[in-house]
Scaffold this active site. Structure first.
Site, PDB file in Angstrom:
ATOM      1  N   LYS A 136       0.650   6.412  -3.971  1.00  0.00           N
ATOM      2  CA  LYS A 136       2.145   5.323  -5.076  1.00  0.00           C
ATOM      3  C   LYS A 136       1.124   4.338  -5.730  1.00  0.00           C
ATOM      4  O   LYS A 136       1.740   3.151  -6.205  1.00  0.00           O
ATOM      5  CB  LYS A 136       2.146   5.203  -4.009  1.00  0.00           C
ATOM      6  CG  LYS A 136       3.202   6.407  -2.998  1.00  0.00           C
ATOM      7  CD  LYS A 136       4.420   5.900  -1.741  1.00  0.00           C
ATOM      8  CE  LYS A 136       5.708   6.959  -0.966  1.00  0.00           C
ATOM      9  NZ  LYS A 136       4.869   7.760  -1.078  1.00  0.00           N
TER      10      LYS A 136
ATOM     11  N   HIS B  57       6.673   3.521  -5.311  1.00  0.00           N
ATOM     12  CA  HIS B  57       7.170   4.667  -3.716  1.00  0.00           C
ATOM     13  C   HIS B  57       8.795   4.704  -4.490  1.00  0.00           C
ATOM     14  O   HIS B  57      10.221   4.158  -4.663  1.00  0.00           O
ATOM     15  CB  HIS B  57       7.821   3.521  -2.995  1.00  0.00           C
ATOM     16  CG  HIS B  57       8.019   4.472  -1.662  1.00  0.00           C
ATOM     17  ND1 HIS B  57       8.237   5.660  -1.570  1.00  0.00           N
ATOM     18  CD2 HIS B  57       8.208   4.270  -0.038  1.00  0.00           C
ATOM     19  CE1 HIS B  57       8.861   6.444  -0.618  1.00  0.00           C
ATOM     20  NE2 HIS B  57       8.456   5.136   0.692  1.00  0.00           N
TER      21      HIS B  57
ATOM     22  N   PHE C 271      12.454   6.342   6.659  1.00  0.00           N
ATOM     23  CA  PHE C 271      13.721   4.938   7.700  1.00  0.00           C
ATOM     24  C   PHE C 271      13.714   6.347   8.298  1.00  0.00           C
ATOM     25  O   PHE C 271      14.552   7.064   8.352  1.00  0.00           O
ATOM     26  CB  PHE C 271      14.000   4.465   6.569  1.00  0.00           C
ATOM     27  CG  PHE C 271      13.053   2.717   6.283  1.00  0.00           C
ATOM     28  CD1 PHE C 271      12.291   3.258   5.920  1.00  0.00           C
ATOM     29  CD2 PHE C 271      14.312   2.536   5.550  1.00  0.00           C
ATOM     30  CE1 PHE C 271      11.823   1.888   5.861  1.00  0.00           C
ATOM     31  CE2 PHE C 271      13.723   1.570   4.745  1.00  0.00           C
ATOM     32  CZ  PHE C 271      12.437   0.915   5.138  1.00  0.00           C
TER      33      PHE C 271
END
Length: 417
Positions: free
Chosen positions: A337, A342, A403
């Protein structure tokens, strides 16, 4: 029941550092940064004004203009990489049994740009509901899997996976399990994401999740650096052609590597932050190793989630040292990344591709943009800073965390008949 072995026989990639598999790999091993000022909208009033955008993608290279207009950018990218991967694997409508070929494809967010623009247009109007008839089919994230199946006449298992930034690794895991259980011979799997728009950048800015290093975008994604200040948003798409080993051998397919095992866990801790001790990350790596029937010391390379956030990088490193013990100081680690940014729901597949290519070529892609050691991160670990490193890679492990506390992990190893 004897589980089937699963191998990778084709790949496709469109990323911020290359629009084909080979371009992407060369960008990785040459340490190229994909970051630059945002061109897809006027970001002058945003706290973050840069991203890792795909360069020079023209959907009409893959689609008729009329068809391209019916698709959100994330689905255009999905179809493009499906074409690349099918060609790479030597597959077409004439040489497959369509009932035994499936698609498991992911996106973390789906057609956000379509949703945003339709609502803006409605709000600017007089209240009369005038919406594009393709509004809903363009935004739903499962449409990419459906479109791929229709394009290539693939009638096997077909569905979408969403687990935020772990989405495409979870898709790979589901495809892997379907094949080894005998539910399909071949599955196209991966993911795409394209949310570099006002809502995407504004939303992540509001969370204070993204870097605001506007004066130097190329060095803003700096995993493990003391001065990291958040992730850099990227967009990408990638596909793996997974195939049962016996089917691949029967058709004389080239084999890149074998998928050894996968794992999935939850942190059960916080909506956005990882468990501070890396508990979920630790458990998902242990789960993948157990699934693969491998010891920790058989892994030579870890492609980390490594987003360049102050909290996330440290938690993952803690998990690695817990799982791998003294071997953690022998293997190589890198965060690609630092180059691609990302790519959210597509991160898992493009990082799995990076891991597979490391196994194929015995080259570890680097972690770029390291300037200052972080005293909270173990300096004895080999993060492959600055330059690619030649090393025999028997097996590589790729981590992705999303998340909601979603964790997914994939292990690829050298194919041995």
């Amino acid at each position: 029941m004897q589980l089937k072995r699963v191998v990778v026989t084709g790949m496709g990639a469109i990323t911020p550092i290359g629009n084909t598999l080979e371009e992407y790999w060369q960008g990785l091993i040459n340490g190229v940064s994909g970051a630059g000022p945002i061109t897809q909208f006027d970001a002058s009033k945003f706290r973050t004004r840069f991203a890792c955008e795909i360069k020079g993608f023209d959907p009409t290279q893959y689609l008729e203009k009329k068809e391209a207009r019916k698709l959100d950018r994330f689905a255009q990218l999905a179809l493009a990489v499906s074409d690349q991967a099918m060609q790479d694997a030597g597959l077409n409508k004439e040489n497959i049994n369509p009932d035994r070929v499936g698609v498991v494809f992911a996106s973390g967010i789906g057609g956000m740009t379509t949703f945003q623009n339709e609502i803006i247009d409605f709000a600017k109007g007089d209240g009369t509901p005038r919406f594009n008839p393709f509004f809903i089919p363009k935004l739903i994230l499962d449409i990419a899997a459906g479109q791929i199946s229709m394009r290539h006449n693939l009638r096997g298992p077909n569905f979408a996976v969403v687990s935020a930034c772990a989405s495409s690794t979870n898709a790979i895991m589901d495809a892997f399990n379907l094949i080894r259980l005998g539910k399909a011979d071949i599955i196209l799997t991966g993911g795409s994401e394209a949310v570099i728009n006002e809502a995407g950048v504004g939303g992540f800015n509001a969370m204070k999740a993204m870097s605001e290093r506007n004066d130097d975008p190329a060095t803003a994604s700096r995993p493990y650096d003391k001065d990291r200040d958040g992730f850099v948003m990227g967009e990408a798409a990638g596909v793996l052609v997974l195939e049962s080993l016996d089917h691949a051998i029967a058709r004389g397919a080239k084999i890149y590597a074998e998928i050894a095992g996968c794992g999935a866990t939850a942190d059960a801790y916080h909506i956005t932050a990882p468990h501070p001790e890396g508990l979920g990350a630790k458990n998902v790596m242990l789960s993948a190793l157990e699934d693969a029937g491998m010891r920790a010391d058989e892994i030579d390379y870890i492609n980390t989630h490594g987003t360049s956030t102050p909290v996330g990088d440290g938690a993952e490193v803690k998990a690695i040292t817990q799982v791998f013990g003294e071997h953690a100081y022998v293997l190589n680690i890198s965060a690609t990344k630092s180059m691609t940014g990302h790519c959210l729901g597509a991160a898992g597949v493009i990082e799995s591709i990076a891991s597979i290519m490391a196994v194929v070529h015995d080259i570890i892609p680097p972690t770029i943009n390291h300037f200052t050691d972080d005293p909270e991160i173990d300096p004895r670990l080999n993060f492959t800073f600055h330059k690619a490193q030649q090393k025999t890679v028997r097996a590589a492990l790729s981590n992705t965390f999303g998340f909601g506390g979603h964790n997914a992990c994939m292990i690829a190893k050298k194919y041995q008949p």
